[in-house]
Design a protein around this motif. Structure first.
Motif, short mmCIF file in Angstrom:
data_model
loop_
_atom_site.label_atom_id
_atom_site.label_comp_id
_atom_site.label_asym_id
_atom_site.label_seq_id
_atom_site.Cartn_x
_atom_site.Cartn_y
_atom_site.Cartn_z
N ALA A 224 -10.96 36.41 -48.83
CA ALA A 224 -10.40 35.08 -48.60
C ALA A 224 -11.49 34.01 -48.69
CB ALA A 224 -9.72 35.03 -47.23
N ILE A 225 -12.67 34.31 -48.18
CA ILE A 225 -13.78 33.35 -48.27
C ILE A 225 -14.18 33.13 -49.72
CG2 ILE A 225 -16.23 33.02 -47.73
CD1 ILE A 225 -15.65 34.44 -45.03
N VAL A 226 -14.36 34.22 -50.46
CA VAL A 226 -14.78 34.11 -51.87
C VAL A 226 -13.71 33.39 -52.68
CG1 VAL A 226 -15.29 35.42 -53.96
CG2 VAL A 226 -16.30 36.11 -51.78
N THR A 227 -12.47 33.80 -52.52
CA THR A 227 -11.38 33.18 -53.28
C THR A 227 -11.22 31.70 -52.90
OG1 THR A 227 -10.26 35.31 -53.32
CG2 THR A 227 -8.94 33.40 -53.88
N GLY A 228 -11.36 31.39 -51.64
CA GLY A 228 -11.26 30.01 -51.20
C GLY A 228 -12.37 29.13 -51.77
N LEU A 229 -13.59 29.65 -51.81
CA LEU A 229 -14.69 28.89 -52.38
C LEU A 229 -14.50 28.64 -53.87
CD1 LEU A 229 -17.78 30.44 -50.54
CD2 LEU A 229 -16.85 28.13 -50.28
N VAL A 230 -14.07 29.68 -54.59
CA VAL A 230 -13.84 29.52 -56.03
C VAL A 230 -12.69 28.55 -56.28
CG1 VAL A 230 -13.08 30.73 -58.12
CG2 VAL A 230 -14.81 31.77 -56.65
N SER A 231 -11.65 28.63 -55.48
CA SER A 231 -10.52 27.69 -55.64
C SER A 231 -10.94 26.26 -55.32
CB SER A 231 -9.36 28.10 -54.73
OG SER A 231 -8.84 29.33 -55.13
N TRP A 232 -11.79 26.09 -54.33
CA TRP A 232 -12.28 24.76 -53.97
C TRP A 232 -13.09 24.16 -55.12
CZ3 TRP A 232 -17.49 23.45 -52.26
CH2 TRP A 232 -17.61 22.13 -51.83
N VAL A 233 -14.01 24.96 -55.68
CA VAL A 233 -14.80 24.48 -56.81
C VAL A 233 -13.90 24.19 -58.01
CG1 VAL A 233 -16.58 25.14 -58.47
CG2 VAL A 233 -16.94 25.58 -56.03
N GLY A 234 -12.94 25.06 -58.25
CA GLY A 234 -12.02 24.85 -59.37
C GLY A 234 -11.17 23.61 -59.18
N GLN A 235 -10.73 23.36 -57.97
CA GLN A 235 -9.94 22.15 -57.68
C GLN A 235 -10.79 20.89 -57.88
OE1 GLN A 235 -6.73 22.21 -57.16
NE2 GLN A 235 -6.57 20.00 -56.96
N MET A 236 -12.06 20.98 -57.51
CA MET A 236 -12.96 19.82 -57.73
C MET A 236 -13.12 19.57 -59.22
SD MET A 236 -14.85 18.92 -54.60
CE MET A 236 -16.36 18.49 -55.30
#
Length: 117
Positions: A97-109
């Motif tokens: 969840a941490i890894v996926t959340g970080l990647v999603s956050w960067v992708g959303q940015m």
């Protein structure tokens, strides 16, 4: 539609990275990874808000840290529903969840908010 596909691909990238760096998270093939990303989006849109409301007092009590457990539960639910994607327990689920959340956050940015200026 293209933003939706981009978000699914970003989620798939996050799940791939989680499977690569977190022991206990695995997938059978690229199709399973894409299906897991799509299903994770559906689960996050439908189930997660209900679980969030039910666990809100605990989330407030833990200053938001319980959301990691909620996100791990959503990834675990996807693993339960999709035989080609597996998570071996709570700790791998939280790390995923941490890894996926970080990647999603960067992708959303990188995608932006979708508004044209």
């Amino acid at each position: 539609m293209s933003r939706f596909l981009a978000r699914v691909l970003i989620a798939a990238l996050g799940l791939w990275l989680a499977a690569s760096v977190v022991p206990g998270v695995s997938y059978a093939g690229w199709l399973d990874l894409l299906l897991a990303a799509l299903l994770l989006g559906v689960v996050n849109a439908i189930v997660r808000p209900i679980v969030f409301l039910l666990t809100l007092p605990l989330t407030i009590l833990t200053l938001g840290l319980f959301l990691l457990v909620v996100n791990a539960a959503m990834i675990g639910l996807v693993a339960l529903l999709l035989p080609g994607f597996t998570v071996a327990g709570l700790v791998p689920g939280i790390l995923a969840a941490i890894v996926t959340g970080l990647v999603s956050w960067v992708g959303q940015m990188a995608l932006g908010d979708g508004r044209s200026d």
